[in-house]
Design a protein around this motif. Structure first.
Motif, PDB file in Angstrom:
ATOM      1  N   ASP A 129       0.809  -1.220   0.000  1.00  0.00           N
ATOM      2  CA  ASP A 129       0.000   0.000   0.000  1.00  0.00           C
ATOM      3  C   ASP A 129       0.841   1.268   0.000  1.00  0.00           C
ATOM      4  O   ASP A 129       0.433   2.299   0.553  1.00  0.00           O
ATOM      5  N   LEU A 130       1.998   1.225  -0.608  1.00  0.00           N
ATOM      6  CA  LEU A 130       2.887   2.396  -0.602  1.00  0.00           C
ATOM      7  C   LEU A 130       2.259   3.609  -1.280  1.00  0.00           C
ATOM      8  O   LEU A 130       2.614   4.755  -0.966  1.00  0.00           O
ATOM      9  N   ARG A 131       1.334   3.372  -2.201  1.00  0.00           N
ATOM     10  CA  ARG A 131       0.693   4.483  -2.906  1.00  0.00           C
ATOM     11  C   ARG A 131      -0.630   4.907  -2.259  1.00  0.00           C
ATOM     12  O   ARG A 131      -1.334   5.752  -2.792  1.00  0.00           O
ATOM     13  N   ARG A 132      -0.971   4.282  -1.132  1.00  0.00           N
ATOM     14  CA  ARG A 132      -2.190   4.665  -0.412  1.00  0.00           C
ATOM     15  C   ARG A 132      -1.803   5.515   0.797  1.00  0.00           C
ATOM     16  O   ARG A 132      -1.248   5.021   1.765  1.00  0.00           O
ATOM     17  N   GLU A 133      -2.086   6.783   0.703  1.00  0.00           N
ATOM     18  CA  GLU A 133      -1.668   7.708   1.754  1.00  0.00           C
ATOM     19  C   GLU A 133      -2.193   7.302   3.124  1.00  0.00           C
ATOM     20  O   GLU A 133      -1.479   7.399   4.130  1.00  0.00           O
ATOM     21  N   GLU A 134      -3.455   6.832   3.178  1.00  0.00           N
ATOM     22  CA  GLU A 134      -4.051   6.531   4.476  1.00  0.00           C
ATOM     23  C   GLU A 134      -3.355   5.370   5.173  1.00  0.00           C
ATOM     24  O   GLU A 134      -3.239   5.341   6.401  1.00  0.00           O
ATOM     25  N   THR A 135      -2.858   4.387   4.406  1.00  0.00           N
ATOM     26  CA  THR A 135      -2.152   3.251   5.001  1.00  0.00           C
ATOM     27  C   THR A 135      -0.827   3.700   5.608  1.00  0.00           C
ATOM     28  O   THR A 135      -0.497   3.351   6.751  1.00  0.00           O
ATOM     29  N   VAL A 136      -0.066   4.475   4.846  1.00  0.00           N
ATOM     30  CA  VAL A 136       1.230   4.966   5.326  1.00  0.00           C
ATOM     31  C   VAL A 136       1.027   5.841   6.562  1.00  0.00           C
ATOM     32  O   VAL A 136       1.723   5.703   7.573  1.00  0.00           O
ATOM     33  N   GLU A 137       0.041   6.741   6.495  1.00  0.00           N
ATOM     34  CA  GLU A 137      -0.213   7.638   7.616  1.00  0.00           C
ATOM     35  C   GLU A 137      -0.666   6.875   8.855  1.00  0.00           C
ATOM     36  O   GLU A 137      -0.271   7.211   9.978  1.00  0.00           O
ATOM     37  N   ALA A 138      -1.479   5.836   8.665  1.00  0.00           N
ATOM     38  CA  ALA A 138      -1.976   5.063   9.801  1.00  0.00           C
ATOM     39  C   ALA A 138      -0.842   4.348  10.526  1.00  0.00           C
ATOM     40  O   ALA A 138      -0.790   4.324  11.769  1.00  0.00           O
ATOM     41  N   ILE A 139       0.082   3.752   9.783  1.00  0.00           N
ATOM     42  CA  ILE A 139       1.215   3.052  10.404  1.00  0.00           C
ATOM     43  C   ILE A 139       2.117   4.043  11.126  1.00  0.00           C
ATOM     44  O   ILE A 139       2.553   3.800  12.257  1.00  0.00           O
ATOM     45  N   PHE A 140       2.380   5.192  10.501  1.00  0.00           N
ATOM     46  CA  PHE A 140       3.236   6.189  11.144  1.00  0.00           C
ATOM     47  C   PHE A 140       2.572   6.752  12.397  1.00  0.00           C
ATOM     48  O   PHE A 140       3.237   6.965  13.411  1.00  0.00           O
ATOM     49  N   ALA A 141       1.270   6.990  12.339  1.00  0.00           N
ATOM     50  CA  ALA A 141       0.566   7.538  13.499  1.00  0.00           C
ATOM     51  C   ALA A 141       0.547   6.536  14.649  1.00  0.00           C
ATOM     52  O   ALA A 141       0.779   6.900  15.812  1.00  0.00           O
ATOM     53  N   SER A 142       0.286   5.268  14.344  1.00  0.00           N
ATOM     54  CA  SER A 142       0.283   4.241  15.384  1.00  0.00           C
ATOM     55  C   SER A 142       1.673   4.078  15.986  1.00  0.00           C
ATOM     56  O   SER A 142       1.833   3.966  17.210  1.00  0.00           O
ATOM     57  N   ALA A 143       2.683   4.073  15.128  1.00  0.00           N
ATOM     58  CA  ALA A 143       4.067   3.940  15.606  1.00  0.00           C
ATOM     59  C   ALA A 143       4.441   5.103  16.526  1.00  0.00           C
ATOM     60  O   ALA A 143       5.094   4.913  17.559  1.00  0.00           O
ATOM     61  N   ALA A 144       4.025   6.318  16.172  1.00  0.00           N
ATOM     62  CA  ALA A 144       4.358   7.488  16.992  1.00  0.00           C
ATOM     63  C   ALA A 144       3.699   7.396  18.364  1.00  0.00           C
ATOM     64  O   ALA A 144       4.303   7.778  19.379  1.00  0.00           O
ATOM     65  N   ARG A 145       2.450   6.879  18.408  1.00  0.00           N
ATOM     66  CA  ARG A 145       1.779   6.736  19.712  1.00  0.00           C
ATOM     67  C   ARG A 145       2.504   5.732  20.596  1.00  0.00           C
ATOM     68  O   ARG A 145       2.725   5.984  21.788  1.00  0.00           O
ATOM     69  N   TRP A 146       2.885   4.592  20.023  1.00  0.00           N
ATOM     70  CA  TRP A 146       3.572   3.576  20.819  1.00  0.00           C
ATOM     71  C   TRP A 146       4.980   4.030  21.201  1.00  0.00           C
ATOM     72  O   TRP A 146       5.481   3.695  22.267  1.00  0.00           O
ATOM     73  N   ARG A 147       5.615   4.794  20.334  1.00  0.00           N
ATOM     74  CA  ARG A 147       6.934   5.344  20.660  1.00  0.00           C
ATOM     75  C   ARG A 147       6.845   6.290  21.853  1.00  0.00           C
ATOM     76  O   ARG A 147       7.692   6.264  22.760  1.00  0.00           O
ATOM     77  N   ALA A 148       5.802   7.112  21.896  1.00  0.00           N
ATOM     78  CA  ALA A 148       5.611   8.018  23.035  1.00  0.00           C
ATOM     79  C   ALA A 148       5.390   7.231  24.312  1.00  0.00           C
ATOM     80  O   ALA A 148       5.905   7.595  25.380  1.00  0.00           O
ATOM     81  N   GLU A 149       4.631   6.141  24.232  1.00  0.00           N
ATOM     82  CA  GLU A 149       4.416   5.276  25.396  1.00  0.00           C
ATOM     83  C   GLU A 149       5.732   4.654  25.852  1.00  0.00           C
ATOM     84  O   GLU A 149       6.022   4.582  27.048  1.00  0.00           O
ATOM     85  N   LEU A 150       6.534   4.191  24.909  1.00  0.00           N
ATOM     86  CA  LEU A 150       7.836   3.602  25.219  1.00  0.00           C
ATOM     87  C   LEU A 150       8.736   4.589  25.945  1.00  0.00           C
ATOM     88  O   LEU A 150       9.420   4.234  26.917  1.00  0.00           O
ATOM     89  N   MET A 151       8.743   5.820  25.503  1.00  0.00           N
ATOM     90  CA  MET A 151       9.675   6.808  26.035  1.00  0.00           C
ATOM     91  C   MET A 151       9.276   7.353  27.400  1.00  0.00           C
ATOM     92  O   MET A 151      10.059   8.063  28.025  1.00  0.00           O
ATOM     93  N   LYS A 152       8.064   7.015  27.888  1.00  0.00           N
ATOM     94  CA  LYS A 152       7.668   7.473  29.218  1.00  0.00           C
ATOM     95  C   LYS A 152       8.627   7.028  30.291  1.00  0.00           C
ATOM     96  O   LYS A 152       8.889   7.739  31.260  1.00  0.00           O
ATOM     97  N   ASP A 153       9.151   5.815  30.171  1.00  0.00           N
ATOM     98  CA  ASP A 153      10.059   5.263  31.186  1.00  0.00           C
ATOM     99  C   ASP A 153      11.488   5.114  30.660  1.00  0.00           C
ATOM    100  O   ASP A 153      12.307   4.439  31.257  1.00  0.00           O
ATOM    101  N   ASN A 154      11.780   5.738  29.516  1.00  0.00           N
ATOM    102  CA  ASN A 154      13.110   5.576  28.919  1.00  0.00           C
ATOM    103  C   ASN A 154      13.717   6.896  28.508  1.00  0.00           C
ATOM    104  O   ASN A 154      14.310   7.021  27.444  1.00  0.00           O
ATOM    105  N   HIS A 155      13.550   7.904  29.344  1.00  0.00           N
ATOM    106  CA  HIS A 155      14.134   9.215  29.027  1.00  0.00           C
ATOM    107  C   HIS A 155      15.647   9.167  29.180  1.00  0.00           C
ATOM    108  O   HIS A 155      16.154   8.495  30.051  1.00  0.00           O
TER     109      HIS A 155
END
Length: 294
Positions: free
Chosen positions: A268-294
């Protein structure tokens, strides 16, 4: 026992690499009165003795003196072999009834060694352990006493494990600055497959793919993104070979999960919504990860 008391007056650390060496340095700093012995090759022992990490060194575990705690800090499969070797007898186990011995390890997988420990003699208590402090490079040269500060240190006792040994080990690692955490061996291996083993394999595979495709000239055009993402690609192969062999089923599940995400992205590289969804989900989980890893 108060927090100032020495949990284990004498300790033998088998394997003085990054983890074993850091434990030795941390014990000597926290409890200078503790007797710390090392078991490793002659050059490593010489380095550890010179750094003041150990009191004496031995090239075999049979040659080491009686101790109250044995820490197996070799690669996973070697730890299992050492545990079986201890179980067959040796100087450290001549009188386990009179001198109870606690054994722990620091390996990245737990199910196989916990199963192997069930054959140990009465008076010998094994508690699977895994400090989550490490680095991309191994060896005593990279050991440091603050390696475990603020980091989780997992123990995986089963229903038959001596509770006093677990408590003493928890006090021991807390004294080294770590945060003791108790879970089952099965849960440990399942979770570690995702949060530790998968990142390592992904980083190594990524670096191999990029390097093979671009070679030296191409790599010189790389930015910090590739450098940061592939930091783990410098990790020692022997440690990770054993982890893969002893946790293949759980690691396979984790790889399947990553492959599914990559396949979805690839299709789905040409589907903007798929790329955006994966990046948005990854950013949320990354923020959760960094809560205890500053």
């Amino acid at each position: 026992m108060t927090s100032s008391e020495v949990p284990f007056p004498s300790i033998a650390i088998v394997g003085l690499g990054l983890i074993g060496g850091s434990i030795a340095l941390a014990v000597r700093e926290r409890w200078p009165e503790s007797r710390v012995f090392g078991v490793d090759s002659e050059p490593v022992l010489a380095h550890a003795l010179g750094a003041g990490a150990i009191e004496r060194g031995f090239e075999t575990i049979e040659a080491s003196p009686d101790v109250s705690l044995i820490v197996l800090a070799a690669p996973v499969r070697q730890n299992i072999e050492l545990l079986q070797q201890i179980g067959r007898g040796g100087r450290v186990l001549l009188n386990p009834a009179e001198h109870p011995i606690t054994i722990t390890d620091v390996g990245g997988t737990k199910r196989e060694i916990v199963n192997a420990a069930r054959a140990l003699a009465p008076g010998v208590t094994f508690v699977g352990g895994h400090p989550l402090g490490g680095g991309e490079r191994g060896g005593f040269a990279f050991a440091r006493p603050d390696l475990f500060a603020g980091r989780p240190w997992i123990f995986t006792p089963d229903d038959n494990t001596n509770s006093d040994a677990v408590e003493r080990l928890s006090r021991f690692v807390a004294g080294l600055g770590a945060k003791p955490l108790i879970i089952s061996a099965d849960e440990h291996d399942r979770v570690m497959a995702f949060v530790s083993h998968l990142p390592q394999l992904a980083a190594s595979a990524l670096m191999d793919a990029v390097g093979s495709a671009t070679h030296g000239e191409g790599l010189r055009m790389a930015g910090r993104g590739l450098v940061d993402t592939t930091r783990l690609a410098s990790s020692p192969a022997d440690v990770w070979r054993d982890i893969c062999l002893t946790n293949a089923d759980s690691i396979g599940d984790a790889l399947d999960c990553l492959i599914q995400r990559l396949t979805q992205l690839r299709g789905d590289l040409r589907r903007e919504e798929t790329v955006e969804a994966i990046f948005a989900s990854a950013a949320r989980w990354r923020a959760e990860l960094m809560k205890d890893n500053h």
